[in-house]
Scaffold this active site. Structure first.
Site, PDB file in Angstrom:
ATOM      1  N   TYR A  53      66.138  21.949  68.669  1.00  0.00           N
ATOM      2  CA  TYR A  53      64.713  21.801  69.010  1.00  0.00           C
ATOM      3  C   TYR A  53      64.374  20.326  69.149  1.00  0.00           C
ATOM      4  O   TYR A  53      64.786  19.515  68.316  1.00  0.00           O
ATOM      5  CB  TYR A  53      63.829  22.424  67.924  1.00  0.00           C
ATOM      6  CG  TYR A  53      63.155  23.684  68.409  1.00  0.00           C
ATOM      7  CD1 TYR A  53      62.309  23.644  69.515  1.00  0.00           C
ATOM      8  CD2 TYR A  53      63.376  24.907  67.782  1.00  0.00           C
ATOM      9  CE1 TYR A  53      61.717  24.804  69.982  1.00  0.00           C
ATOM     10  CE2 TYR A  53      62.781  26.064  68.249  1.00  0.00           C
ATOM     11  CZ  TYR A  53      61.949  26.005  69.355  1.00  0.00           C
ATOM     12  OH  TYR A  53      61.365  27.135  69.829  1.00  0.00           O
ATOM     13  N   GLU A  55      60.938  19.121  70.515  1.00  0.00           N
ATOM     14  CA  GLU A  55      59.597  18.978  71.120  1.00  0.00           C
ATOM     15  C   GLU A  55      59.182  17.518  71.073  1.00  0.00           C
ATOM     16  O   GLU A  55      59.398  16.826  70.077  1.00  0.00           O
ATOM     17  CB  GLU A  55      58.591  19.857  70.377  1.00  0.00           C
ATOM     18  CG  GLU A  55      58.706  21.306  70.810  1.00  0.00           C
ATOM     19  CD  GLU A  55      57.808  22.254  70.020  1.00  0.00           C
ATOM     20  OE1 GLU A  55      56.928  21.782  69.287  1.00  0.00           O
ATOM     21  OE2 GLU A  55      58.009  23.468  70.151  1.00  0.00           O
ATOM     22  N   ASP A 199      56.366  19.270  96.722  1.00  0.00           N
ATOM     23  CA  ASP A 199      57.345  20.089  95.989  1.00  0.00           C
ATOM     24  C   ASP A 199      58.615  20.107  96.833  1.00  0.00           C
ATOM     25  O   ASP A 199      58.715  20.848  97.811  1.00  0.00           O
ATOM     26  CB  ASP A 199      56.763  21.492  95.808  1.00  0.00           C
ATOM     27  CG  ASP A 199      57.730  22.447  95.128  1.00  0.00           C
ATOM     28  OD1 ASP A 199      58.910  22.089  94.961  1.00  0.00           O
ATOM     29  OD2 ASP A 199      57.297  23.560  94.781  1.00  0.00           O
ATOM     30  N   THR A 225      63.102  21.554  91.862  1.00  0.00           N
ATOM     31  CA  THR A 225      64.060  22.248  91.019  1.00  0.00           C
ATOM     32  C   THR A 225      65.323  21.393  91.039  1.00  0.00           C
ATOM     33  O   THR A 225      65.460  20.473  91.853  1.00  0.00           O
ATOM     34  CB  THR A 225      64.399  23.651  91.560  1.00  0.00           C
ATOM     35  OG1 THR A 225      64.788  23.538  92.924  1.00  0.00           O
ATOM     36  CG2 THR A 225      63.209  24.585  91.441  1.00  0.00           C
ATOM     37  N   LYS A 228      69.110  23.660  93.587  1.00  0.00           N
ATOM     38  CA  LYS A 228      69.287  24.070  94.994  1.00  0.00           C
ATOM     39  C   LYS A 228      70.195  23.041  95.677  1.00  0.00           C
ATOM     40  O   LYS A 228      71.368  22.960  95.301  1.00  0.00           O
ATOM     41  CB  LYS A 228      67.919  24.220  95.658  1.00  0.00           C
ATOM     42  CG  LYS A 228      67.053  25.314  95.004  1.00  0.00           C
ATOM     43  CD  LYS A 228      65.762  25.535  95.748  1.00  0.00           C
ATOM     44  CE  LYS A 228      64.979  26.706  95.184  1.00  0.00           C
ATOM     45  NZ  LYS A 228      63.981  26.341  94.176  1.00  0.00           N
ATOM     46  N   ARG A 234      69.993  25.370  86.643  1.00  0.00           N
ATOM     47  CA  ARG A 234      68.655  25.884  86.959  1.00  0.00           C
ATOM     48  C   ARG A 234      67.648  25.115  86.126  1.00  0.00           C
ATOM     49  O   ARG A 234      67.791  25.001  84.908  1.00  0.00           O
ATOM     50  CB  ARG A 234      68.556  27.368  86.630  1.00  0.00           C
ATOM     51  CG  ARG A 234      69.545  28.221  87.390  1.00  0.00           C
ATOM     52  CD  ARG A 234      69.181  29.667  87.305  1.00  0.00           C
ATOM     53  NE  ARG A 234      68.085  29.930  88.214  1.00  0.00           N
ATOM     54  CZ  ARG A 234      68.244  30.200  89.511  1.00  0.00           C
ATOM     55  NH1 ARG A 234      69.433  30.247  90.044  1.00  0.00           N
ATOM     56  NH2 ARG A 234      67.196  30.425  90.279  1.00  0.00           N
TER      57      ARG A 234
END
Ligand code: DSN
Length: 434
Positions: A53, A55, A199, A225, A228, A234
């Protein structure tokens, strides 16, 4: 249990992954948004970092034990900045849609107006579609391509922006095979007082390799992203170029201090729209950005474009109607209406023939999104496997062979054998049996 390998611990899942790997190896993978990540990317993605974790941001975490993941995230950020010439990046968005959600949260209040590229003309779900949060929370208006050219007309977009007076103009597409004129978009945004957001999910790899126009000098905000054309794991990312960082700033109500867009966007990612970042994915992003900074990445992206062009030319010879008449990027969109089949049928036929594509709306489509009149075909994945123009031309010929006899299932199976034979010459990952 913690030390067992997957094959021993869970043979059911192991076997499904094996089958999927075989499917990927034997298929011609032509979905424009897919690619094959390197083993190094997948190794980082499957690492112990999944346990952590973290954060917050490097050196500003809400958890202890972050000394190594801090360095990993800094590496990912520094490499992304170097790759795109960005002033600021956030590598934590879990996906493109999450990156876009953070942009909306940072920039728009519910009910404010967005002007985006119509999904039905090649845009994206998160750019104001009525079935997506972006169309539910915001007042979405759209621009689209011209019926005769299949291309955007900047004068029409300017007229629309003058009428709509949007808070934000979005650029970016999932099925548009031409480049964007970012300078003209920025001029329209400046004239109408809008923010400009690009985008670049589909074309990020081509942009990084300078094979397409660069939005960073023009758009205030850029999202992408990472899986691609960029060929990473991903995931998503937000970037701000020199222009965005320097021209926008907001005075924080409490402190009176001007906040940079970087600070505003960091808060919009966490705690605004996400909790803990996926540190294993961030490590895999760092690896992918490192790969993209190598000279071979430019060679790869050049080949992606050459392959898409060669395929488009072959389809044109075979009498197919390519939307906009060709391609400047990694994909082609085919309007099948003159061939007497729809997108759904074509996707299914090509599935039998071991060629994976997706049905896609074409501009001014007369079919529903579940049927569609077109298919979208992309070059990134098979270019990663090493295929060049002759193989892409051959694949176009095989696609035509299968589609020209929609009812002949045995023909579709025989095309599948040809596809498998072709793919065997370009093995995917060396552990896969050929
Ligand atoms: N679903 C992606 C695509 O296929 O283009 C976009 O998010």
């Amino acid at each position: 249990m913690i030390n067992k390998h997957l094959s021993e611990q869970d043979p059911e899942v192991f076997s499904l992954i094996e089958k999927e790997t075989d499917r990927q190896n034997q298929n011609a993978e032509m979905i424009a948004s897919e690619n094959f990540a390197s083993k190094a990317v997948m190794e980082a993605n499957g690492s112990t970092l999944t346990n952590k974790y973290a954060e917050g941001l490097p050196a500003k975490r809400y958890y202890g034990g972050c000394k190594f993941v801090d360095v990993v995230e800094d590496l990912a950020r520094d490499r992304a900045k170097a790759l795109f010439g960005a002033e600021w990046v956030n590598v934590q968005p879990h996906s493109g849609a999450q990156a876009n959600a953070a942009v909306y949260l940072a920039c728009m209040k519910p009910g404010e107006r967005l002007l985006g590229f119509d999904l039905a003309h090649g845009g994206h779900l998160t750019h104001g579609s009525p079935v997506n949060f972006s169309g539910i929370l915001y007042e979405a208006h759209f621009y689209g391509v011209e019926q005769d050219t299949g291309r955007l007309d900047m004068n029409k977009i300017r007229d629309k922006a003058r009428k709509v007076k949007p808070k934000m103009i979005s650029i970016g597409a999932s099925a548009y095979s031409r480049d964007f004129d970012y300078e003209a978009f920025r001029d329209i945004a400046d004239e109408t007082g809008a923010m400009l957001w690009m985008d670049m999910a589909h074309t990020a790899g081509l942009i990084a390799a300078k094979e397409m126009n660069d939005p960073l000098p023009w758009a205030h905000l850029v999202t992408t992203t990472t899986h691609k054309t960029l060929r990473g794991p991903r995931g998503g990312m937000i970037l701000v170029g020199k222009n965005g960082e320097n021209t926008l700033g907001i005075v924080a109500p409490k402190s009176g201090r001007t906040k940079s867009w970087g600070e505003i966007l960091d808060s919009a990612v966490f705690p605004g729209t996400q909790g803990g970042p996926l540190m294993h994915v961030i490590a895999a992003k760092a690896v992918a950005f490192g790969e993209a900074l190598q000279p071979g990445f430019k060679t790869y992206q050049k080949q992606v474009k050459k392959n898409a062009k060669a395929m488009a030319a072959r389809f044109t010879e075979l009498g197919y109607n390519i939307v906009s008449g060709g391609t400047d990027n990694h994909l082609i969109l085919i309007d099948l209406r003159n061939k007497g089949i729809n997108g759904k049928q074509a996707e299914a036929i090509l599935g039998t023939a071991e060629i994976t594509v997706n049905k896609n709306m074409v501009p001014f489509d007369t079919e529903s999104p579940f049927v569609t009149s077109g298919i979208r075909i992309g070059a990134p994945a098979m270019t990663t496997r090493g295929m060049k123009e002759p193989e892409f031309e051959f694949l176009a010929t095989l696609i035509d062979k299968a589609l020209s006899k929609p009812a002949d299932e045995s023909l579709h199976h025989s095309v599948a054998e040809e596809v498998k034979a072709l793919c065997e010459g370009f093995p995917l990952y060396d552990q896969v049996p050929a």
